[in-house]
Design an enzyme around this catalytic site. Structure first.
Site, mmCIF file in Angstrom:
data_model
loop_
_atom_site.group_PDB
_atom_site.id
_atom_site.type_symbol
_atom_site.label_atom_id
_atom_site.label_comp_id
_atom_site.label_asym_id
_atom_site.label_seq_id
_atom_site.Cartn_x
_atom_site.Cartn_y
_atom_site.Cartn_z
ATOM 1 N N ARG A 1 -14.129 53.896 45.487
ATOM 2 C CA ARG A 1 -12.720 53.802 45.082
ATOM 3 C C ARG A 1 -12.531 52.780 43.972
ATOM 4 O O ARG A 1 -11.592 52.883 43.185
ATOM 5 C CB ARG A 1 -11.855 53.410 46.283
ATOM 6 N N ASP B 1 9.354 46.868 51.076
ATOM 7 C CA ASP B 1 10.711 46.291 51.083
ATOM 8 C C ASP B 1 11.033 45.543 49.788
ATOM 9 O O ASP B 1 12.173 45.604 49.291
ATOM 10 C CB ASP B 1 10.869 45.358 52.283
ATOM 11 N N LEU B 2 10.054 44.871 49.199
ATOM 12 C CA LEU B 2 10.331 44.128 47.953
ATOM 13 C C LEU B 2 10.591 45.096 46.795
ATOM 14 O O LEU B 2 11.444 44.845 45.932
ATOM 15 C CB LEU B 2 9.161 43.204 47.609
ATOM 16 N N VAL C 1 -2.723 36.125 51.293
ATOM 17 C CA VAL C 1 -1.976 37.244 50.693
ATOM 18 C C VAL C 1 -1.825 38.415 51.655
ATOM 19 O O VAL C 1 -0.738 38.978 51.810
ATOM 20 C CB VAL C 1 -2.647 37.705 49.374
ATOM 21 N N ASP D 1 -8.759 39.879 46.246
ATOM 22 C CA ASP D 1 -9.722 40.986 46.138
ATOM 23 C C ASP D 1 -11.156 40.500 45.993
ATOM 24 O O ASP D 1 -12.084 41.304 45.970
ATOM 25 C CB ASP D 1 -9.377 41.889 44.952
ATOM 26 N N ARG E 1 -2.765 53.405 47.587
ATOM 27 C CA ARG E 1 -1.576 52.547 47.590
ATOM 28 C C ARG E 1 -0.809 52.730 46.281
ATOM 29 O O ARG E 1 0.411 52.666 46.253
ATOM 30 C CB ARG E 1 -2.039 51.092 47.742
ATOM 31 N N LYS F 1 -9.502 49.048 37.418
ATOM 32 C CA LYS F 1 -8.823 50.018 38.299
ATOM 33 C C LYS F 1 -7.338 49.667 38.423
ATOM 34 O O LYS F 1 -6.473 50.537 38.279
ATOM 35 C CB LYS F 1 -9.457 49.987 39.685
ATOM 36 N N ASN F 2 -7.057 48.384 38.659
ATOM 37 C CA ASN F 2 -5.679 47.993 38.981
ATOM 38 C C ASN F 2 -4.785 47.816 37.762
ATOM 39 O O ASN F 2 -3.611 47.465 37.903
ATOM 40 C CB ASN F 2 -5.682 46.734 39.858
ATOM 41 N N ARG G 1 1.486 46.227 54.436
ATOM 42 C CA ARG G 1 1.753 46.680 53.059
ATOM 43 C C ARG G 1 3.070 47.463 52.960
ATOM 44 O O ARG G 1 3.108 48.606 52.523
ATOM 45 C CB ARG G 1 0.575 47.496 52.534
ATOM 46 N N PRO G 2 4.172 46.840 53.390
ATOM 47 C CA PRO G 2 5.468 47.513 53.285
ATOM 48 C C PRO G 2 5.923 47.618 51.827
ATOM 49 O O PRO G 2 5.243 47.127 50.921
ATOM 50 C CB PRO G 2 6.396 46.589 54.068
ATOM 51 N N CYS H 1 -6.224 50.472 51.078
ATOM 52 C CA CYS H 1 -7.061 49.735 52.023
ATOM 53 C C CYS H 1 -6.224 49.237 53.200
ATOM 54 O O CYS H 1 -5.106 48.766 53.035
ATOM 55 C CB CYS H 1 -7.701 48.540 51.321
HETATM 56 C C1 EPZ Z 1 -2.224 45.188 44.387
HETATM 57 O O1 EPZ Z 1 -1.779 45.706 45.627
HETATM 58 C C2 EPZ Z 1 -3.682 45.631 44.236
HETATM 59 N N1 EPZ Z 1 -3.746 47.090 44.236
HETATM 60 C C3 EPZ Z 1 -4.515 45.080 45.398
HETATM 61 O O2 EPZ Z 1 -5.876 45.433 45.144
HETATM 62 C C4 EPZ Z 1 -4.402 43.552 45.398
HETATM 63 O O3 EPZ Z 1 -5.095 43.039 46.510
HETATM 64 C C5 EPZ Z 1 -2.929 43.143 45.470
HETATM 65 O O4 EPZ Z 1 -2.192 43.747 44.386
HETATM 66 C C6 EPZ Z 1 -2.746 41.633 45.394
HETATM 67 O O5 EPZ Z 1 -3.338 41.148 44.231
HETATM 68 C C7 EPZ Z 1 -3.432 47.763 43.105
HETATM 69 O O6 EPZ Z 1 -3.075 47.184 42.095
HETATM 70 C C8 EPZ Z 1 -3.553 49.261 43.157
HETATM 71 P P1 EPZ Z 1 1.206 43.192 46.575
HETATM 72 P P2 EPZ Z 1 -0.190 45.637 46.020
HETATM 73 O O7 EPZ Z 1 2.427 44.028 46.500
HETATM 74 O O8 EPZ Z 1 0.623 45.835 44.811
HETATM 75 C C9 EPZ Z 1 3.223 42.058 50.710
HETATM 76 C C10 EPZ Z 1 -8.009 46.307 45.603
HETATM 77 O O9 EPZ Z 1 -8.908 45.947 46.379
HETATM 78 N N2 EPZ Z 1 4.321 42.944 50.287
HETATM 79 O O10 EPZ Z 1 1.015 42.077 45.600
HETATM 80 O O11 EPZ Z 1 0.006 46.522 47.175
HETATM 81 C C11 EPZ Z 1 1.960 42.859 51.007
HETATM 82 O O12 EPZ Z 1 1.997 43.405 52.312
HETATM 83 C C12 EPZ Z 1 -6.566 46.311 46.073
HETATM 84 O O13 EPZ Z 1 -8.187 46.670 44.410
HETATM 85 C C13 EPZ Z 1 5.469 43.019 51.081
HETATM 86 O O14 EPZ Z 1 5.566 42.373 52.110
HETATM 87 O O15 EPZ Z 1 -0.096 44.114 46.501
HETATM 88 C C14 EPZ Z 1 0.893 41.817 50.837
HETATM 89 O O16 EPZ Z 1 0.802 41.046 52.027
HETATM 90 C C15 EPZ Z 1 -6.410 45.857 47.522
HETATM 91 N N3 EPZ Z 1 6.471 43.859 50.692
HETATM 92 C C16 EPZ Z 1 1.434 40.947 49.694
HETATM 93 O O17 EPZ Z 1 2.840 41.198 49.644
HETATM 94 C C17 EPZ Z 1 6.396 44.616 49.551
HETATM 95 O O18 EPZ Z 1 7.362 45.344 49.236
HETATM 96 C C18 EPZ Z 1 0.824 41.277 48.334
HETATM 97 O O19 EPZ Z 1 1.084 42.640 48.078
HETATM 98 C C19 EPZ Z 1 5.218 44.535 48.771
HETATM 99 C C20 EPZ Z 1 4.201 43.685 49.152
#
Ligand code: EPZ
Length: 425
Positions: free
Chosen positions: A396, A124-125, A326, A304, A92, A22-23, A121-122, A116
């Site tokens: 999903r 900003d990055l 995370v 996950d 997302r 999926k991801n 999940r901001p 989810c």
């Molecule tokens: C991806 O989400 C996956 N989703 C998530 O899988 C997975 O848990 C996550 O990566 C971590 O491996 C998809 O690929 C569609 P992140 P993503 O940006 O990209 C913080 C599932 O169950 N953050 O790596 O949203 C964020 O809040 C889903 O399949 C910021 O603060 O994850 C989190 O605490 C759930 N600012 C951490 O970083 C930002 O701009 C990791 O988020 C972006 C992220």
């Protein structure tokens, strides 16, 4: 909403094929917008999130056909329109349209994305990285308008190895002027799969899968044919099911090299494992050992898989600690496991799990995708009947979960919403 009815206690024996990831599928679908042409993408799982992403692409003028795991996309007439906000809010991954629309058209409207409810999940990055490439963000009533006159390569360091931010940078940089070097990049296998797809379209990306990725922008990208990697989280979920229920399960198409941290944890817990180039086999049945695990960005233990691991450790000997580093709100499933007799306390970002002799069936509700998977695993191993509400959340991320588990000998049925009420007997 549909529910799953599980009668626990059956051993799981047999073989299932792991579906496409999926991801990896979702960012690859977004990246198809970078090309002005036709793409054929194989091994795409038929999941609700994939259908939502497909609907978003069609709202952007993409012609799509999806049948038998093969996705055909014609992006010739795509435009930087703003898709339906309700649709954007459902997944997302809708925020991944930012990188591809800015890359191809120099503009995109970013509305609040969904997914989810496991933390704030901001974005900003994502914004900080793209601003380094010349993208400007104007606030709008529903989100932000992103635009740039000339997208240029930059030297970027992510404050946290965000998967989504890494993916958005890869897509925008693929068509930017000059070189982008991304430091502290996410190294998940899905990133390497996305880079593989962009390179198949004519992109020039190296280092994907490590923490430093180099992208040399090109003038234009064309259509490509590509096959999505297998889903490492589905793999992990079935491995834990086999370890918890006893029996012997072979996961065809699984890639051991994508699941190193999970395999190490399973070995430490006492599960029997055998691996080949494209399969992993698990043998359960013995008493599982307690252990302490903290989630971390890849190659660490995947967040996950955290809820599913906690479900397994409810059956282990002794006291385990599972710490979530995370996301800030990924323990909401614990109250549901307690309804099944689990002994778990949350302290800060750690769950303290006291192994019990067994779990008992109960009526429980999934609060998100992986929490739902954890409750299914608990129901498979519990005595008696478990009803898991909100099967739609599980749809999903798991293709044909009920059929696959049933083929291994699980007693699991899906009850459509509105059908006769099933009570715990
Ligand atoms: C991806 O989400 C996956 N989703 C998530 O899988 C997975 O848990 C996550 O990566 C971590 O491996 C998809 O690929 C569609 P992140 P993503 O940006 O990209 C913080 C599932 O169950 N953050 O790596 O949203 C964020 O809040 C889903 O399949 C910021 O603060 O994850 C989190 O605490 C759930 N600012 C951490 O970083 C930002 O701009 C990791 O988020 C972006 C992220």
């Amino acid at each position: 909403m549909d529910k799953l009815v599980i009668v626990g206690g059956n051993k799981l024996c047999g073989e299932v094929r792991i579906s496409g990831a999926k991801n990896a599928s979702l960012p690859i679908m977004a990246a198809a917008l970078l090309a002005n042409g036709k793409c054929v993408i194989h091994n795409v799982p038929e999941l609700d999130d994939v259908w939502v992403m497909l609907a978003l692409l069609e709202e952007l003028g993409v012609k799509a056909a999806f049948r038998g795991g093969v996705l055909r996309l014609d992006t010739t007439h795509a435009e930087p329109l703003t898709p339906d906000r309700e649709l954007l809010g459902r997944i997302r991954a809708s925020n991944l349209l930012l990188g591809s629309l800015v890359g191809r058209f120099g503009e995109a409207e970013v509305a609040a994305s969904g997914g989810c409810s496991i933390g704030a999940r901001p974005l900003d990055l994502h914004f900080a990285a793209l601003q380094r490439m010349g993208v400007r963000f104007l606030p709008t009533p529903e989100g932000h308008l992103a635009f740039c006159r000339e997208l240029r390569g930059a030297d970027i360091t992510l404050a946290f190895p965000s998967v989504g931010a890494t993916e958005n940078v890869l897509m925008a940089a693929a068509l930017a002027e000059g070189r982008t070097v991304l430091h502290n990049a996410a190294a998940e296998p899905e990133i390497a799969d996305l880079a593989g797809f962009i390179n198949a379209m004519g992109g020039r990306i190296s280092g994907a899968g490590t923490d430093t990725i180099i992208i040399d922008g090109v003038k234009k990208l064309g259509g490509a044919e590509y096959t999505v990697m297998p889903d490492r989280i589905e793999t992990g979920t079935f491995l834990l099911a086999g370890a918890m229920c006893g029996g012997s399960v072979v996961l065809r198409g699984a890639r051991p090299e994508h699941n190193g941290a999970l395999l190490a944890v399973l070995r430490q817990a006492g599960a029997g494992l055998a691996c080949g180039a494209d399969f992993i086999a698990v043998r359960g049945g013995g008493r599982l050992q307690s252990l302490d695990v903290a989630t971390a960005p890849y190659p660490g233990f995947p967040t996950d898989m955290q809820p599913q691991l906690a479900a397994m450790l409810c059956l282990a000997d002794g006291c385990s600690h599972v710490c979530e580093t995370v996301f800030e709100n990924r323990f909401r499933y614990i109250d549901e496991l307690k309804k099944m007799g689990a002994s778990i306390q949350v302290s800060g970002n750690c769950a303290i799990i006291k192994g019990t002799s067994g779990l008992s069936g109960a009526e429980v509700t999934a609060c998100d995708l992986r929490a739902g998977a954890a409750l299914v695993l608990a129901g498979l191993a519990a005595s008696g009947r478990t009803i898991v509400e909100r099967a739609d959340l599980i749809d999903r991320g798991y293709e044909d979960l009920t059929a696959k588990l049933g083929s291994l000998g699980a007693d699991i049925r899906r009850i459509a919403a509105g059908a006769g009420r099933e009570r715990i007997s």
